[in-house]
Every structure is written in C-alpha cells, then in structure tokens.
Write a protein that holds these residues in place. Structure first.
Motif, short mmCIF file in Angstrom:
data_model
loop_
_atom_site.label_atom_id
_atom_site.label_comp_id
_atom_site.label_asym_id
_atom_site.label_seq_id
_atom_site.Cartn_x
_atom_site.Cartn_y
_atom_site.Cartn_z
N ALA A 135 0.81 -1.22 0.00
CA ALA A 135 0.06 0.00 -0.04
C ALA A 135 1.07 1.25 -0.06
O ALA A 135 2.09 1.06 0.18
N PRO A 136 0.38 2.47 -0.26
CA PRO A 136 1.27 3.47 -0.40
C PRO A 136 1.67 4.06 1.08
O PRO A 136 0.87 3.98 2.06
N GLU A 137 2.71 4.19 1.20
CA GLU A 137 3.33 5.35 2.21
C GLU A 137 3.42 4.81 3.52
O GLU A 137 4.12 5.12 4.49
N ASN A 138 2.46 4.09 4.12
CA ASN A 138 2.25 3.60 5.49
C ASN A 138 2.46 2.15 5.59
O ASN A 138 2.15 1.23 4.79
N LEU A 139 3.12 1.95 6.95
CA LEU A 139 3.13 0.20 7.21
C LEU A 139 2.21 0.12 8.33
O LEU A 139 2.28 0.56 9.44
N GLU A 140 1.07 -0.78 8.26
CA GLU A 140 0.18 -1.23 9.15
C GLU A 140 -0.02 -2.66 9.40
O GLU A 140 -0.17 -3.42 8.30
N ILE A 141 0.54 -2.71 10.60
CA ILE A 141 0.55 -4.27 11.02
C ILE A 141 -0.74 -4.82 12.00
O ILE A 141 -0.64 -4.10 13.14
N ARG A 142 -1.64 -5.49 11.61
CA ARG A 142 -2.67 -5.72 12.73
C ARG A 142 -2.36 -7.31 13.26
O ARG A 142 -2.17 -8.14 12.44
N LEU A 143 -2.56 -7.43 14.35
CA LEU A 143 -2.43 -8.71 14.95
C LEU A 143 -3.84 -9.13 15.43
O LEU A 143 -4.15 -8.56 16.44
N ASN A 144 -4.37 -10.23 15.10
CA ASN A 144 -5.77 -10.72 15.31
C ASN A 144 -6.74 -9.59 15.39
O ASN A 144 -7.57 -9.57 16.32
N GLY A 145 -6.69 -8.93 14.54
CA GLY A 145 -7.78 -7.83 14.03
C GLY A 145 -7.38 -6.21 14.77
O GLY A 145 -8.03 -5.49 14.23
N LYS A 146 -6.46 -6.33 15.69
CA LYS A 146 -6.04 -4.92 16.21
C LYS A 146 -4.81 -4.54 15.79
O LYS A 146 -3.99 -5.19 15.36
N ILE A 147 -4.66 -3.20 15.63
CA ILE A 147 -3.53 -2.55 14.88
C ILE A 147 -2.35 -2.68 16.01
O ILE A 147 -2.55 -2.10 17.44
N ALA A 148 -1.12 -3.19 15.67
CA ALA A 148 0.05 -3.59 16.52
C ALA A 148 1.26 -2.55 16.14
O ALA A 148 2.02 -2.12 17.14
N VAL A 149 1.08 -2.40 15.12
CA VAL A 149 2.11 -1.19 14.42
C VAL A 149 1.59 -0.66 13.42
O VAL A 149 0.83 -1.09 12.44
N GLY A 150 1.85 0.84 13.70
CA GLY A 150 1.45 1.86 12.53
C GLY A 150 2.01 2.93 12.68
O GLY A 150 2.17 3.55 13.58
N ALA A 151 2.62 3.25 11.33
CA ALA A 151 3.60 4.31 11.07
C ALA A 151 3.87 4.64 9.59
O ALA A 151 3.50 3.62 8.97
N ALA A 152 4.39 5.88 9.43
CA ALA A 152 4.78 6.17 7.94
C ALA A 152 6.12 5.45 7.72
O ALA A 152 6.95 5.37 8.69
N VAL A 153 6.14 4.94 6.47
CA VAL A 153 7.39 4.61 6.13
C VAL A 153 8.45 5.16 6.35
O VAL A 153 9.53 4.86 6.90
#
Length: 540
Positions: free
Chosen positions: A491-509
């Motif tokens: 996806a553009p510009e951001n890394l988002e990692i969800r763990l079991n449906g909840k955001i565990a990591v979220g930040a701009a690349v």
C-alpha cells in the motif's frame, strides 16, 4: 596481532590491522587474468596468512620443487625491515607468480599497463626447500614438507561449552497484555545489529566496472558475469549470540541464513567460506566452542550442498581475560542462471499480495518463550539473554532454497526478503524502505504480541507478487512441503500491521526509515565527539 589477546597496554597494536583497497584489488585481478591468458604464467597464488612464507612453501610443496627468494628484491613499505618481518608481512593486494624463464619482461609489461609493479624476486630450484637470502646470505632454509605435510596437529583439552544463562525466561519478564508495538519496532530498527549499514559501505567502491547488479544493503549482492546471462550472488552472515548459547546449533543457523539470503535472489547456493573468531583455544571451554562450531558448519554445509572452499581462523580474541562470543561468519556464493529473472529484496509496487512462506508442518511453538531469549528483541528491548536459538530443520531449509529458485525462476515474485533478525515486524519494515512502498498486514497468532511480531525463526521469507501469481506460488510451495500464506497487500506510504484484528504497528514508512537509516551515523558521531580532545570540541 591476528592471534593475540588484548590487555590494558594493547592500544599501540591497532595500526597493525591491514586495510584493503578494493579498487587496487580489482586491478590486480584483471592483470593476473591477462597474464595467465598470455600463457607465460606457470603457477600463481595469493599471499594471505603469513604472506611470503605461506605462498612460497605451499607452491613449492605442491610442485615437488623448491623456491629461492632474495629479500633485497622484495618491494617494502618500510625501510630497514628484518627478514622475519618481510617474510610474515600480510600486506594486501599481492600475488606470487611463477613465470616461464625468458618471458619475465612480458609479464612485467602487463602489470605495468594496469598501473601495478611486478618484480622478479627469486627462482624455482630442484631441491624441495624454501631458501631465503638477504644480501646474498642464507637467512632461512627449511624443507617444504616441514611447513606443509608435517605441520603439527594439536590435541588440546576440550570441555563442552555451557552458556552461563538461564534456560527459561526470567520470572521478572512478562509478555502479553499490550497492543501497540510501534515504539519497540523503531527501537529495533535503530539497534546496531539491524540498522542500515549504508554509512559504512558507501565508503567503499562496490560498482567497479559496472558489474554490480544488486549492491550492499539487501539479502545478498549480485555480480553480473559479463558476456553471459548469469550472475553470482554473495552473502555473509553470522550470529555470535546464538553461537554463545549453542555453538553447534548457532553455526548451523549461520550457514543456513547465509545460503537463504543467496536463495532470496533466485540463485542456487553452491559453495561457502568462513571467518571463525574465538577466544583463547588453550582454555578447554573455548576449544569446546570451536569444535562444536566446526561440527555445526559441517552438518549444515553437507545438508545444503555448500562445501567450504576456504577460510580463516582468528583465536585469542580476548580483552582482560574476557573472550568474545564464538562468532563464525559464513560467506555463501550462489549462481543465478538468468539475471533477468531475479527478485528484489524490497516491495516494488502497491497492490501486490504479500505472502509469508514457511514450512507447512508448523513448528511446535511450546518453546517460543525459550527461543525468544536469543532474539534481538530480548537483547535490545528486554535487556536479557536466555534460552536457545530458534528451531532449525535443515531438510526444510534446503527445500525452501529449491522452492525459491522455482518461484523466482518462473518470474512469479517481485520481491523476496529473508525473515530473520527482529522477526516479522522488522522484515516487513525493511521491505518498505528502498521504494517507499508500505503495506497493510494482518497476522493471526495465539502467541503474545512480542513473540508474534518480533520472534525470530528459521526457514521463513516474505514474498510480494502480482495477485495473479499468488495461486501458483502456493502450488509450488506445496510441492516442497511449504505453505505460502497470504498476510496482506502492499500500500502507499504507510506500514500497518494488525495482530488478530487489532493494530499492533502503525507508522509512515518515512518515519520508520529515518529510525533505521540514521541510527549508525548518530551512534558513531556521538562516540567520536566523546573521544575528541577539548580544543577540537570547542572548534566544532
């Protein structure tokens, strides 16, 4: 210097370390190739450990003849060098050539064309001896056999190494119960073992004669073989912490990961070399480390088809009686048959599928907390060390390498990146940095968030591909006993990692990359300033 312990008075020895010149080395290689093509060269050997001593006696020993050299003719960087110093000097970028009599000038002119010196320093003799002359007088004479075939074999006392760390996770450490791990990811990306090493490799010439296809910074470097479609892939790997916990198992991991890095380009690993670094082998536990590492390397190289072609050993690496971690560094070279069919180490486009390729028979995770103790997360975030390195099945590892060769060879993968230091979260972040392309990832795990995101395991890679190829990659994986699970999309510009449906990591690349890329210069700058004298600090 190479095999001596450091004490409080050892600072003066630091200048003894030889510094190589990659560009000069390239000129030397080209000149030697041209000299050999001329037909004038009978034999050739580089000068490595022990310099002239090693190369002269080994060449004579292999040929069943002797060599007589005159030290007065040997080019010297210092004046008034003793015969001992000249014979053992390990100056870089040197070769010893045996040339047909009468064609010496021809070879000298070839080296002169490449801007190098070639000097006649001696001759081949019928006696199987190494004879050294200075000012016409013999200063050393010894049978070649005494230095080659009859070298002493040491039978040192060996004691099995047991790392003085707990087996189980310390009771003071609690995992789970947290959701957001963005801050921890940034800390890991800025840690010395994971952060970008660009500051270092930019200081060296790695694009000599434009043969470099993929330079430093990825899983492996790729060098084009001119005039063909082929390329060589090369990687170095080592984890002293894992070898400290379990020398044999840690060495197996070092071989496996270096080979895996080569396989991530699409190349087939074919051979290995090593640089083995240990403390004082006269101490039985240190000798035990060394013996176990050799056994581990042998087992892994045999299973992966990567024979050791050479290497070196550095002992007595101790300071004030404290040994370094046992640190075998393994180099693996592989052959890529078609340079146009290679995988990048980073995401290349948005809306590509992201797959995690792992052994289909999921490993028993009952030891996950024990294995976590060897991880970068335990070291950098928890400040602790315990347990063992991750599980490793060499048969599954070999299957992964073959699977990657097929997947990349069919042009199915846009990128492939080894999942290792820092676990899945660090790997996914690293995939984003070169292109700036981010990802939306969905992980599912019954493990605590720290283990699911940052737990380190073997035989795992992250693949990105056009969605049209996902099914085929899964099919190939099944053929090799592997599972390619779809875990998200680029996806553009951001890394988002969800763990079991909840955001565990979220930040701009860009935010994550800043932590990763700026860490080493910041660390070195601070350290340098701390050691400057006050007058220099005032001026700066």
């Amino acid at each position: 210097m190479a095999s001596e312990e450091f004490s409080a008075e050892s600072e003066q020895k630091r200048p003894n370390v030889q510094v190589g010149d990659p560009f000069l080395e390239k000129l030397l290689l080209e000149a030697c190739l041209e000299a050999m093509e001329s037909g004038a060269v009978v034999g050739i050997q580089d000068m490595g450990a022990a310099g002239l001593t090693c190369s002269t006696c080994e060449m004579g020993g292999r040929g069943g003849v002797g060599l007589e050299i005159e030290l007065d003719r040997v080019p010297q960087r210092e004046t008034s060098m003793t015969p001992y110093e000249i014979m053992l000097s390990e100056s870089q970028e040197r070769m010893l050539l045996v040339v047909e009599r009468g064609r010496e000038r021809e070879v000298v002119e070839i080296f002169d064309k490449w801007g190098l010196d070639a000097v006649e320093i001696g001759r081949v003799i019928s006696e199987a001896k190494m004879r050294v002359l200075e000012h016409g007088e013999v200063v050393a004479e010894i049978p070649n056999q005494a230095l080659t075939d009859d070298a002493p074999v040491y039978q040192r006392p060996i004691e099995e190494w047991k790392a003085p760390v707990p087996r189980e996770m310390p009771a003071s450490i609690k995992l789970g119960g947290r959701q957001d791990f963005t801050a921890e990811l940034k800390m890991l990306l800025a840690s010395p073992n994971i952060c970008s090493k660009r500051w270092i490799h930019e200081q060296y010439e790695h694009m000599v004669q434009t043969n470099t296809v993929q330079g430093p910074g990825g899983d492996a470097g790729l060098i084009r073989i001119k005039g063909t479609q082929r390329a060589l892939a090369m990687s170095l790997d080592g984890n002293g912490r894992w070898c400290y916990l379990d020398p044999k198992f840690g060495a197996m991991h070092a071989v496996a990961e270096s080979a895996r890095n080569v396989a991530c380009t699409g190349a087939r690993p074919v051979a290995a070399t090593n640089c083995l670094n240990f403390g004082n082998p006269e101490k039985p536990p240190i000798m035990g480390q060394f013996a176990a590492v050799i056994d581990g390397m042998a087992a892994a190289c045999e299973a992966l088809g990567t024979p050791i072609t050479g290497g070196n050993v550095s002992f007595y690496n101790e300071t004030l009686g404290e040994a370094i971690y046992p640190t075998p560094v393994i180099g693996v070279v592989g052959i890529l048959e078609n340079i146009s069919r290679r995988a990048a180490p980073h995401f290349t486009k948005v809306e590509h599928d992201v797959l995690l390729l792992v052994p289909a028979a999921a490993a028993d995770r009952s030891d996950a907390e024990i294995e976590m103790g060897s991880s970068e997360y335990a070291k950098e975030i928890l400040g602790a060390l315990w347990g063992t390195p991750p599980a490793l099945d060499l048969r599954q590892e070999a299957a992964l390498h073959k699977c990657l060769a097929d997947v990349i060879g069919e042009g199915l993968a846009a990128s492939v990146h080894d999942c290792s230091d820092g676990g899945a979260a660090v790997t996914l972040a690293e995939c984003c940095f070169e292109s700036g392309v981010g990802a939306r990832i969905e992980l599912k795990s019954e493990l605590p968030g720290e283990l699911a995101l940052f737990g380190e395991g073997a035989t795992r890679v992250v693949i990105s591909c056009d969605p049209r190829h996902t099914r085929r990659i899964k099919e190939i994986g099944v053929q090799y006993g592997l599972a390619a699970g779809l875990i998200g999309q680029t996806a553009p510009e951001n890394l988002e990692i969800r763990l079991n449906g909840k955001i565990a990591v979220g930040a701009a690349v860009s935010e994550l990359k800043s932590a990763w890329e700026g860490a080493l210069p910041r660390m070195l700058h601070v350290q340098t300033r701390e050691h400057l004298v006050p007058e220099v600090l005032q001026k700066s």
